[in-house]
Design a protein around this motif. Structure first.
Motif, mmCIF file in Angstrom:
data_model
loop_
_atom_site.group_PDB
_atom_site.id
_atom_site.type_symbol
_atom_site.label_atom_id
_atom_site.label_comp_id
_atom_site.label_asym_id
_atom_site.label_seq_id
_atom_site.Cartn_x
_atom_site.Cartn_y
_atom_site.Cartn_z
ATOM 1 N N VAL A 1 33.306 -13.014 -3.296
ATOM 2 C CA VAL A 1 33.978 -13.105 -1.989
ATOM 3 C C VAL A 1 35.091 -14.134 -2.087
ATOM 4 N N LEU A 2 36.250 -13.789 -1.545
ATOM 5 C CA LEU A 2 37.371 -14.727 -1.474
ATOM 6 C C LEU A 2 37.776 -14.862 -0.010
ATOM 7 N N ILE A 3 37.737 -16.109 0.498
ATOM 8 C CA ILE A 3 38.127 -16.373 1.894
ATOM 9 C C ILE A 3 39.421 -17.179 1.889
ATOM 10 N N ILE A 4 40.439 -16.644 2.554
ATOM 11 C CA ILE A 4 41.754 -17.297 2.615
ATOM 12 C C ILE A 4 42.015 -17.754 4.042
ATOM 13 N N ASP A 5 42.246 -19.058 4.232
ATOM 14 C CA ASP A 5 42.576 -19.594 5.554
ATOM 15 C C ASP A 5 44.099 -19.693 5.706
ATOM 16 N N LEU B 1 26.313 -15.627 2.945
ATOM 17 C CA LEU B 1 26.628 -15.087 1.616
ATOM 18 C C LEU B 1 26.043 -15.946 0.498
ATOM 19 N N LYS B 2 26.001 -17.264 0.712
ATOM 20 C CA LYS B 2 25.375 -18.131 -0.302
ATOM 21 C C LYS B 2 23.876 -17.830 -0.404
ATOM 22 N N LYS B 3 23.248 -17.589 0.765
ATOM 23 C CA LYS B 3 21.823 -17.246 0.799
ATOM 24 C C LYS B 3 21.576 -15.947 0.014
ATOM 25 N N ALA B 4 22.600 -15.052 0.051
ATOM 26 C CA ALA B 4 22.480 -13.769 -0.667
ATOM 27 C C ALA B 4 22.862 -13.902 -2.144
ATOM 28 N N GLY B 5 23.223 -15.120 -2.559
ATOM 29 C CA GLY B 5 23.538 -15.363 -3.975
ATOM 30 C C GLY B 5 24.955 -15.010 -4.386
ATOM 31 N N ALA B 6 25.846 -14.849 -3.411
ATOM 32 C CA ALA B 6 27.233 -14.472 -3.733
ATOM 33 C C ALA B 6 28.025 -15.678 -4.225
ATOM 34 N N LYS B 7 28.943 -15.424 -5.161
ATOM 35 C CA LYS B 7 29.870 -16.467 -5.606
ATOM 36 C C LYS B 7 31.097 -16.412 -4.698
ATOM 37 N N ILE B 8 31.374 -17.525 -4.007
ATOM 38 C CA ILE B 8 32.444 -17.556 -2.999
ATOM 39 C C ILE B 8 33.552 -18.509 -3.440
ATOM 40 N N LEU B 9 34.796 -18.083 -3.281
ATOM 41 C CA LEU B 9 35.955 -18.955 -3.501
ATOM 42 C C LEU B 9 36.701 -19.115 -2.184
ATOM 43 N N LEU B 10 37.194 -20.339 -1.935
ATOM 44 C CA LEU B 10 37.956 -20.633 -0.721
ATOM 45 C C LEU B 10 39.349 -21.116 -1.102
ATOM 46 N N PRO C 1 39.258 -9.550 -8.115
ATOM 47 C CA PRO C 1 38.498 -8.495 -8.812
ATOM 48 C C PRO C 1 38.225 -7.316 -7.863
ATOM 49 N N PRO C 2 38.295 -6.071 -8.356
ATOM 50 C CA PRO C 2 38.176 -4.886 -7.491
ATOM 51 C C PRO C 2 36.908 -4.839 -6.651
ATOM 52 N N LYS C 3 35.806 -5.453 -7.128
ATOM 53 C CA LYS C 3 34.544 -5.383 -6.385
ATOM 54 C C LYS C 3 34.383 -6.518 -5.375
ATOM 55 N N ALA C 4 35.370 -7.415 -5.308
ATOM 56 C CA ALA C 4 35.257 -8.569 -4.413
ATOM 57 C C ALA C 4 35.508 -8.179 -2.962
ATOM 58 N N THR C 5 34.951 -8.980 -2.041
ATOM 59 C CA THR C 5 35.248 -8.870 -0.608
ATOM 60 C C THR C 5 36.345 -9.887 -0.297
ATOM 61 N N LEU C 6 37.348 -9.456 0.468
ATOM 62 C CA LEU C 6 38.493 -10.325 0.760
ATOM 63 C C LEU C 6 38.569 -10.552 2.267
ATOM 64 N N ILE C 7 38.514 -11.824 2.680
ATOM 65 C CA ILE C 7 38.536 -12.166 4.107
ATOM 66 C C ILE C 7 39.735 -13.077 4.386
ATOM 67 N N PHE C 8 40.618 -12.626 5.273
ATOM 68 C CA PHE C 8 41.766 -13.431 5.690
ATOM 69 C C PHE C 8 41.476 -14.024 7.064
ATOM 70 N N VAL C 9 41.718 -15.325 7.199
ATOM 71 C CA VAL C 9 41.545 -15.995 8.491
ATOM 72 C C VAL C 9 42.882 -16.643 8.843
ATOM 73 N N GLY C 10 43.344 -16.421 10.065
ATOM 74 C CA GLY C 10 44.633 -17.002 10.429
ATOM 75 C C GLY C 10 44.967 -16.766 11.883
ATOM 76 N N ASP C 11 46.159 -17.194 12.259
ATOM 77 C CA ASP C 11 46.632 -17.062 13.638
ATOM 78 C C ASP C 11 47.924 -16.263 13.616
ATOM 79 N N VAL C 12 47.840 -14.990 13.948
ATOM 80 C CA VAL C 12 48.988 -14.092 13.824
ATOM 81 C C VAL C 12 50.105 -14.446 14.808
ATOM 82 N N ASN C 13 49.800 -15.274 15.811
ATOM 83 C CA ASN C 13 50.823 -15.653 16.794
ATOM 84 C C ASN C 13 51.688 -16.822 16.342
ATOM 85 N N GLN C 14 51.315 -17.438 15.224
ATOM 86 C CA GLN C 14 52.157 -18.506 14.678
ATOM 87 C C GLN C 14 53.411 -17.906 14.048
#
Length: 716
Positions: A416-420, A360-369, A438-451
């Motif tokens: 893009v917003l990535i949430i760990d 995503l950085k290569k594609a010029g996207a602004k990413i928040l973690l 923001p409505p146009k952002a991509t939202l990615i959740f990363v986690g362990d649902v078994n916790q």
């Protein structure tokens, strides 16, 4: 009734929670000291008191004077005044300053503070600023004393008197008399039970509407502490009726009145079933669904990327072979608007995050973690070499206008917003997070649902997955390097309901089980492991590197007693600040137990006590290199953290984890609890207890169901 007059020489014990104290009293005309016991508000050395009571004989401690009533007298000697002022009672005056004041003004010292405080400038070291501090503290102390005595006479703990005064000021007594149930709503730490006890002593009727409505809200809050966003109507009414000991009709009327006043929301689920929500949780849940719908319906701000080519490109960049489901996760992160990636330890979640960021950085996207806790955010930063923040910091909480600055009117600036550690996000936090995406952002959740699910109400990550409203990729391949770790192998075995592989004591491993039958033996073994065996064998620091994780707060191997015992061996510092039955010392390891947006310290943050200032009544804490100051009256936000509950450990990793596993904890012995505890350890995990208790936990997969409506709303 016998009477005693004298000054308090020393305070042997004083509980803020019960106001019970044991003091040594120097009685006028007597040579020795008399032991006095009973309820006294904040006794201070040097304080002159007049006591009514009776003489009793204690089997162990001998003759004691049992206090029935007392009143405080102004100290009448220079020695008494010096001791009184130097006791820490008045912020700005310590023992040294008290000695100087009394040396200058003698017997008139208290009159000077009361009537001519500016004259204190004649004392070395007292300037204009300190005079203002002393004047404020002197006035507050008088007011607080009045409030304390009033509250004590109505059965409330003195621990909360300063907070009540801080909240209501000079209106404290009027407000408490008018509606004591306001205390439960307005002040952290004062619950319905205390408020109800005060109301009863003030003569409030058992059937009073404000009592029943406050009781209803209390039960709903208690249920939210257990993770429920809502609760079935009939079961709720039964709980309220049972707790308040009133007729069902009265409870039904209170529910109807609370609904009319819009403090609660009632939803019809089917013909015979209704769910009851506290208003704020209903708003949060419905808004989450609405915001997800909006997010899915908007186009992406990131330019279109060929996912197949991107996967081939990233393989060349990171020089790691990706498993099939890892490739799928990378592709979907470029195709989907909302993506959930879930998997256990050693399944490559960090590798995926790094791959997605590179593309995503290569594609010029602004990413928040971001991540829910400070420790999780720090770990994310270290793993990605990118800046990651806590969700609270990301949303920028403001004290001026209490609330998050980032929302739908002032959204986050990102593509893009990535949430760990997404399993830790509760309903309220998810609501605020989605408002700011923001409505146009991509939202990615990363986690362990078994916790374990979040500490706060809701089971958000699980609800998102079972709703089938979003793309989900489950990582289940354990990588070769991770397979060498018994911690990783056993975490996955536990998650599948299998007993862990136990290492022989003589064989070097990172996962051990120490068999002990009795809780007392478990406690002694943990103390020995922390103090001697683990630091010597593995060359780790017993305070910074070893974390004891326990299922419960109470009992011999509950967090409370473990902290008491571990503090005794790990912190030999002498200066003690007594808060109720807890003792704080410099160098203590402590944990914040509620979000304090003002200080930017959040539930679960662990720190160390750097300094205790008895003159200014402040404690300085260090949280990961950041120093934060607390008033003595705010210390109910802090608990010792040599041992913490498994729930509070979520989102954190520790070099060494020790876990007691005993039958006495059977109520909480569940698979996801043991799994969560084991996955907190990085280098070493040691379980102490019985194999029977461990087997019980592994075989108990029915973690108590949380009542929510989120998955239903998302399906709609």
């Amino acid at each position: 009734m016998p009477k005693l007059n004298g000054h308090i020489e020393r305070v042997t014990f004083s509980s803020e929670e019960t106001a019970f104290c044991v003091c040594k009293l120097k009685v006028k005309g007597e040579r020795g000291l008399v032991t006095i016991v009973g309820n006294m508000v904040n006794p201070v050395p040097g304080e002159f008191v007049e006591l009514d009571g009776e003489w009793i004989t204690h089997t162990k401690f001998g003759n004691q004077f049992q206090i029935r009533q007392y009143k405080t007298l102004v100290p009448a000697t220079q020695f008494g005044i010096q001791k009184y002022l130097g006791s820490g009672l008045i912020k700005g005056i310590g023992p040294v300053m008290a000695k100087r004041i009394v040396k200058r003004f003698g017997i008139k010292s208290l009159d000077i503070i009361e009537k001519s405080i500016d004259k204190l400038s004649e004392v070395e070291g007292i300037g204009k600023k300190r005079i203002e501090m002393i004047a404020q503290a002197w006035d507050d102390q008088k007011e607080v004393r009045t409030v304390m005595l009033f509250l004590q006479s109505h059965g409330v703990s003195t621990a909360y008197a300063a907070k009540i005064f801080k909240t209501y000021g000079q209106d404290s007594i009027h407000i408490v008399r008018e509606n004591p149930y306001r205390l439960a709503r307005d002040i952290f730490g004062i619950g319905f039970i205390i408020a109800d006890s005060i109301a009863e002593k003030l003569g409030m009727e058992k059937h009073a509407p404000q009592r029943i409505e406050a009781g209803l809200e209390y039960v709903l809050h208690q249920l939210s502490d257990d993770g429920h966003v809502c609760y079935p109507y009939n079961e709720l009414c039964r709980k309220v009726q049972h707790m308040l000991e009133v007729d069902r009709d009265i409870v039904l009327k209170a529910v109807a009145d609370s609904f009319s006043a819009e403090r609660i929301v009632i939803e019809d689920i089917s013909e015979n079933k209704k769910l009851v929500f506290l208003k704020k949780f209903h708003v949060c849940e419905t808004e989450i669904a609405k915001n997800f719908e909006q997010l899915k319906n908007f186009s992406k701000s990131v330019r279109k990327i060929d996912s197949k080519k991107a996967v081939e490109w990233i393989k060349g960049q990171i020089k790691i072979t990706l498993a099939k489901n890892q490739e799928e996760a990378v592709k979907k992160s470029l195709e989907e608007k909302v993506l959930i990636i879930t998997g256990g330890p050693g399944t490559g979640k960090t590798t995926i995050i790094n791959a997605i960021i590179k593309i995503l950085k290569k594609a010029g996207a602004k990413i928040l973690l971001a991540a829910p806790t400070g420790r999780a955010a720090k770990r994310m930063s270290e793993a990605t070499w990118e800046r990651a923040q806590t969700i609270h910091r990301l949303l920028d909480y403001s004290m001026k206008k209490p609330g998050f600055k980032k929302d739908n009117k002032n959204p986050l600036k990102c593509d893009v917003l990535i949430i760990d550690e997404a399993s830790m996000i509760d309903t309220v936090l998810m609501h605020h997070l989605l408002k700011a995406v923001p409505p146009k952002a991509t939202l990615i959740f990363v986690g362990d649902v078994n916790q374990l699910p979040s500490v706060g109400p809701g089971n958000v990550l699980n609800d998102l997955i079972v709703s089938n409203a979003f793309a989900v990729v489950t990582l289940d391949t354990i990588f070769r390097q991770a397979r060498k770790s018994l911690i990783v192998v056993n975490a996955h075995r536990i998650n599948k309901g299998m007993f862990p592989v136990l290492a022989n004591d003589n064989k070097k491993s990172n996962f051990y089980f120490v068999q002990k039958e009795e809780p007392e033996d478990v406690l002694n073994t943990i103390i020995d492991l922390v103090q001697n065996r683990i630091p010597q064998k593995f060359k780790v620091d017993p305070v910074d590197d070893i974390q004891v994780l326990t299922p419960m707060h109470r009992g011999i191997v509950g967090a409370g007693n473990l902290n008491h015992e571990l503090q005794k061996i790990l912190n030999l510092n002498k200066g003690i600040l007594q808060r109720g039955n807890r003792e704080f010392k410099v160098s203590d390891k402590v944990m914040q137990i509620r979000n304090n947006y003002d200080k930017h310290v959040y539930n679960g943050d662990i720190g160390r006590i750097v300094d205790i200032n008895f003159i200014d009544q402040k404690v300085l804490l260090n949280f990961d290199g950041r120093e934060v100051e607390y008033d003595f009256s705010s210390l109910d936000e802090i608990v010792h953290a040599y041992a913490v509950s498994v729930h509070k450990s979520q989102g954190s990793e520790y070099p060494v984890v020790i876990i007691p596993v005993v039958i006495q904890h059977y109520i909480l012995l569940q698979r996801n609890l043991i799994y969560t505890a084991v996955t907190r350890g990085k280098k070493l995990v040691v379980l102490v207890g019985t194999k029977k208790a461990l087997a019980m936990a592994i075989n108990t997969d029915k973690s108590s169901r949380r009542h929510t409506r989120l998955s239903y709303r998302l399906k709609q």
